[in-house]
Motif scaffolding. Structure first.
Motif, PDB file in Angstrom:
ATOM      1  N   LEU A  63      16.637  37.193  57.160  1.00  0.00           N
ATOM      2  CA  LEU A  63      17.492  36.827  58.284  1.00  0.00           C
ATOM      3  C   LEU A  63      17.983  35.400  58.200  1.00  0.00           C
ATOM      4  O   LEU A  63      19.115  35.089  58.578  1.00  0.00           O
ATOM      5  CB  LEU A  63      16.735  37.041  59.598  1.00  0.00           C
ATOM      6  N   PHE A  64      17.146  34.539  57.750  1.00  0.00           N
ATOM      7  CA  PHE A  64      17.522  33.132  57.689  1.00  0.00           C
ATOM      8  C   PHE A  64      17.448  32.667  56.241  1.00  0.00           C
ATOM      9  O   PHE A  64      16.360  32.369  55.723  1.00  0.00           O
ATOM     10  CB  PHE A  64      16.563  32.282  58.550  1.00  0.00           C
ATOM     11  N   PRO A  65      18.536  32.675  55.563  1.00  0.00           N
ATOM     12  CA  PRO A  65      18.512  32.257  54.166  1.00  0.00           C
ATOM     13  C   PRO A  65      18.177  30.772  54.047  1.00  0.00           C
ATOM     14  O   PRO A  65      18.172  30.026  55.022  1.00  0.00           O
ATOM     15  CB  PRO A  65      19.940  32.552  53.694  1.00  0.00           C
ATOM     16  N   ASN A  66      17.890  30.420  52.887  1.00  0.00           N
ATOM     17  CA  ASN A  66      17.490  29.041  52.616  1.00  0.00           C
ATOM     18  C   ASN A  66      18.657  28.100  52.909  1.00  0.00           C
ATOM     19  O   ASN A  66      19.761  28.281  52.392  1.00  0.00           O
ATOM     20  CB  ASN A  66      17.040  28.922  51.154  1.00  0.00           C
ATOM     21  N   HIS A  67      18.419  27.116  53.769  1.00  0.00           N
ATOM     22  CA  HIS A  67      19.495  26.194  54.131  1.00  0.00           C
ATOM     23  C   HIS A  67      19.821  25.230  52.992  1.00  0.00           C
ATOM     24  O   HIS A  67      20.832  24.527  53.058  1.00  0.00           O
ATOM     25  CB  HIS A  67      19.089  25.392  55.377  1.00  0.00           C
ATOM     26  N   ASP A  68      18.969  25.193  52.028  1.00  0.00           N
ATOM     27  CA  ASP A  68      19.249  24.304  50.912  1.00  0.00           C
ATOM     28  C   ASP A  68      20.376  24.818  50.032  1.00  0.00           C
ATOM     29  O   ASP A  68      20.964  24.053  49.254  1.00  0.00           O
ATOM     30  CB  ASP A  68      17.985  24.121  50.064  1.00  0.00           C
ATOM     31  N   GLU A  69      20.664  26.163  50.161  1.00  0.00           N
ATOM     32  CA  GLU A  69      21.737  26.709  49.361  1.00  0.00           C
ATOM     33  C   GLU A  69      23.083  26.176  49.860  1.00  0.00           C
ATOM     34  O   GLU A  69      23.263  25.904  51.040  1.00  0.00           O
ATOM     35  CB  GLU A  69      21.720  28.234  49.423  1.00  0.00           C
ATOM     36  N   LEU A  70      24.030  26.119  48.990  1.00  0.00           N
ATOM     37  CA  LEU A  70      25.357  25.599  49.330  1.00  0.00           C
ATOM     38  C   LEU A  70      26.141  26.621  50.137  1.00  0.00           C
ATOM     39  O   LEU A  70      26.108  27.822  49.862  1.00  0.00           O
ATOM     40  CB  LEU A  70      26.113  25.256  48.039  1.00  0.00           C
ATOM     41  N   GLU A  71      26.833  26.202  51.208  1.00  0.00           N
ATOM     42  CA  GLU A  71      27.669  27.080  52.007  1.00  0.00           C
ATOM     43  C   GLU A  71      28.956  27.387  51.254  1.00  0.00           C
ATOM     44  O   GLU A  71      29.397  26.600  50.413  1.00  0.00           O
ATOM     45  CB  GLU A  71      27.999  26.410  53.341  1.00  0.00           C
ATOM     46  N   PRO A  72      29.541  28.552  51.561  1.00  0.00           N
ATOM     47  CA  PRO A  72      30.823  28.862  50.923  1.00  0.00           C
ATOM     48  C   PRO A  72      31.847  27.774  51.216  1.00  0.00           C
ATOM     49  O   PRO A  72      31.904  27.246  52.347  1.00  0.00           O
ATOM     50  CB  PRO A  72      31.224  30.193  51.562  1.00  0.00           C
ATOM     51  N   PRO A  73      32.626  27.452  50.275  1.00  0.00           N
ATOM     52  CA  PRO A  73      33.596  26.363  50.501  1.00  0.00           C
ATOM     53  C   PRO A  73      34.626  26.724  51.564  1.00  0.00           C
ATOM     54  O   PRO A  73      35.169  27.826  51.570  1.00  0.00           O
ATOM     55  CB  PRO A  73      34.248  26.198  49.121  1.00  0.00           C
ATOM     56  N   GLY A  74      34.868  25.820  52.492  1.00  0.00           N
ATOM     57  CA  GLY A  74      35.878  26.015  53.534  1.00  0.00           C
ATOM     58  C   GLY A  74      35.397  26.769  54.745  1.00  0.00           C
ATOM     59  O   GLY A  74      36.166  26.949  55.700  1.00  0.00           O
ATOM     60  N   LEU A  75      34.127  27.255  54.766  1.00  0.00           N
ATOM     61  CA  LEU A  75      33.652  28.025  55.903  1.00  0.00           C
ATOM     62  C   LEU A  75      33.548  27.174  57.161  1.00  0.00           C
ATOM     63  O   LEU A  75      33.983  27.581  58.241  1.00  0.00           O
ATOM     64  CB  LEU A  75      32.284  28.649  55.574  1.00  0.00           C
ATOM     65  N   LYS A  76      33.005  25.986  57.035  1.00  0.00           N
ATOM     66  CA  LYS A  76      32.835  25.114  58.201  1.00  0.00           C
ATOM     67  C   LYS A  76      34.179  24.708  58.786  1.00  0.00           C
ATOM     68  O   LYS A  76      34.370  24.712  60.019  1.00  0.00           O
ATOM     69  CB  LYS A  76      32.024  23.891  57.797  1.00  0.00           C
ATOM     70  N   ASP A  77      35.130  24.390  57.936  1.00  0.00           N
ATOM     71  CA  ASP A  77      36.467  24.011  58.427  1.00  0.00           C
ATOM     72  C   ASP A  77      37.154  25.177  59.137  1.00  0.00           C
ATOM     73  O   ASP A  77      37.813  25.004  60.167  1.00  0.00           O
ATOM     74  CB  ASP A  77      37.334  23.528  57.262  1.00  0.00           C
TER      75      ASP A  77
END
Length: 412
Positions: A63-77
C-alpha cells in the motif's frame, strides 16, 4: 343241590398290547453345528482447516511504496495544476441534484418479468395469421385477441377470428380458446367495454366498426356500421369506448389510416351504429420528427354538418404506454423492452423475450384490474401473458408527483 365252592382265578394276558409295543420305534435327527460370530466397525473422521493472513509488513509495503523511490517525472506539477479545477468540480457535484432519487438496480433483470401463459388458437396458427390487437375485459379475467395480417399491403378478403380466454377458469387450455368468433375479414383493432364485460368493439380491415356481444351464442354481432357514406374507407386501426354526455352511456371512437376519427353511438332500436361526430387529420399537422409524442389540432364535424368552427386538441402516443412511469417499446425481433423513466437510464429495466426470434411483437395491453399483468401479441399467432414484479409496477412518491404533473399538462 347247589353248594359254595372256591376256585382259583384265571387270567389271560392281552396279545394286542404286546404286538403294539413291539412295533413302536423311535427316530431322531440333529443339524450340523451352527457357528455364529459378531463383528463391529467404526470410522474415524477428522477435519483440519487453517487460515493465514499476509504478514503485516508485506501489506504495508504494497500500500505504501518506498518513499525513497523517485516519483514519475511531472506528477507533482500536474497535481498542482489540476488541484483547483478538481476541487471546484467536486463542490459543484456536491450541490447538484442530477442523481436525486437514483437507485442502482442490482437484481437480475430476468426476475423482473415471468411468463404465466402462452395462448394460441390452432386454426389461426395453421393459417399463419398474426395477432393484431389484444384487450382485457373490465373484470380483468378475460383476454380478447384479434387475428389478421400486418404484412399484406393489398386489399384482402381473407377471413379471421376473435378469440377469448378466461384466465380464472380452472380448466384453462392455452391451445384452445374458450370462445371463437369468425369474422369475414381481418380484425385490426379491439377494445373491451369499460363497464359491460360481454361487449367488445372491433375495427375491421374493410373499414367497418363492429360491436360483439359474447353473451349471445347464436349471433354475437350486436351492431355494426356497414359500408355507408359516413363510414371509413380505409382499415380501422384503433377503437376505444368513450363516455358520452348522458351519464353511463358510452360511444365508440374509431380511427382509420386515412386520417378520419369517428365517434359512433349505439342505436338499439335500429340495431346499428349511428355517427355522432367526425374528425379529420390534415397531413401538414403531423410533425416530421422521431418524437414518440406529438400534439395535433383536429377539426370537428358534428352530426355530419360541415361546421368546422370547433377545434379539439388531442394527444397521440405512438407505441408507448405509461404505467408507473414506464415506457414500453415493441421491436421487430419480438422483444418488448421496459424502460423505467424514474431510473434515468438508457438501458431497459427488463426485457420480455418469447418464442422464436424474428417474430415481431405487434401489440400489448395492461390488465385494467391487475397492473402486474401484461399481454403481448406477436406475428406467430401467440399471446403471452406476463407478470411484472412490484419493482416495475408500484409507484414511489416522486413518480406519483410526476404522473400528476403530466396529467395537469394534458388537461391544460
Amino acid at each position: 343241590m347247589f353248594t359254595d365252592e372256591v376256585v382259583d382265578s384265571v387270567s389271560i394276558q392281552s396279545l394286542w398290547r404286546k404286538s403294539q409295543q413291539s412295533s413302536q420305534e423311535s427316530r431322531g435327527c440333529q443339524t450340523r453345528v451352527v457357528h455364529s460370530a459378531e463383528a463391529e466397525a467404526q470410522t474415524v473422521s477428522a477435519t483440519i482447516s487453517c487460515t493465514q493472513t499476509e504478514p503485516q509488513y508485506q501489506a504495508t509495503q504494497q500500500l505504501f511504496p518506498n518513499h525513497d523511490e523517485l516519483e514519475p517525472p511531472g506528477l507533482k506539477d500536474f497535481l498542482q495544476r489540476v488541484e483547483d479545477t478538481v476541487i471546484r468540480e467536486l463542490v459543484k457535484n456536491a450541490k447538484s441534484h442530477a442523481f436525486d432519487g437514483f437507485q442502482v438496480n442490482w437484481e437480475d433483470h430476468s426476475q423482473l418479468v415471468s411468463c404465466l401463459h402462452c395462448l394460441q388458437h390452432p386454426s389461426a396458427h395453421e393459417r399463419g395469421l398474426h395477432v393484431t390487437s389484444v384487450s382485457w375485459s373490465c373484470t380483468g379475467s378475460v383476454i380478447v385477441c384479434a387475428y389478421g395480417r400486418i404484412d399484406d399491403g393489398d386489399w384482402s378478403t381473407e377471413g379471421s377470428c376473435v378469440c377469448t380466454w378466461n384466465l380464472d377458469r380452472r380448466a384453462l387450455n392455452p391451445k384452445q380458446a374458450d370462445l371463437v368468433i369468425d369474422v369475414p375479414t381481418a380484425v385490426t383493432a379491439l377494445c373491451c367495454h369499460p363497464k359491460q364485460p360481454a361487449l367488445i368493439a372491433g375495427g375491421l380491415y374493410s373499414g367497418e366498426v363492429v360491436i360483439w356481444d359474447t353473451s349471445r351464442t347464436q349471433d354475437p354481432v350486436l351492431v355494426q356500421t356497414g359500408m355507408s357514406v359516413d363510414s371509413h374507407r380505409e382499415p380501422v386501426y384503433q377503437v376505444a369506448w368513450v363516455p358520452m354526455q348522458k351519464k353511463g352511456e358510452f360511444g365508440v371512437l374509431s380511427a382509420s389510416s386515412g386520417g378520419r376519427v369517428l365517434i359512433w353511438t349505439v342505436d338499439s332500436d335500429q340495431g346499428r351504429l349511428v355517427l355522432n361526430s367526425a374528425y379529420a387529420l390534415v397531413r401538414q399537422q403531423v410533425p416530421h420528427s422521431s418524437s414518440s409524442s406529438f400534439k395535433v389540432s383536429l377539426r370537428i364535424r358534428e352530426n355530419t354538418v360541415t361546421n368546422q368552427s370547433t377545434l379539439s386538441e388531442m394527444y397521440f402516443r405512438l407505441k408507448t404506454m405509461l404505467v408507473h412511469v414506464l415506457s414500453l417499446s415493441l421491436s421487430l425481433s419480438g422483444e418488448v423492452q421496459i424502460f423505467d423513466l424514474g431510473r434515468r437510464s438508457l438501458r431497459p429495466a427488463a426485457t420480455i423475450e418469447q418464442g422464436d426470434q424474428g417474430q415481431a411483437a405487434t401489440c400489448l395491453a395492461f390488465n385494467c384490474q391487475n397492473p402486474h399483468l401484461l399481454a403481448v401479441g406477436k406475428t406467430d399467432g401467440t399471446v403471452g401473458v406476463w407478470q411484472l414484479s412490484t419493482d416495475l409496477t408500484e409507484q414511489s412518491p416522486r413518480e406519483s408527483a410526476q404522473l400528476e404533473q403530466i396529467a395537469n399538462q394534458v388537461a391544460e
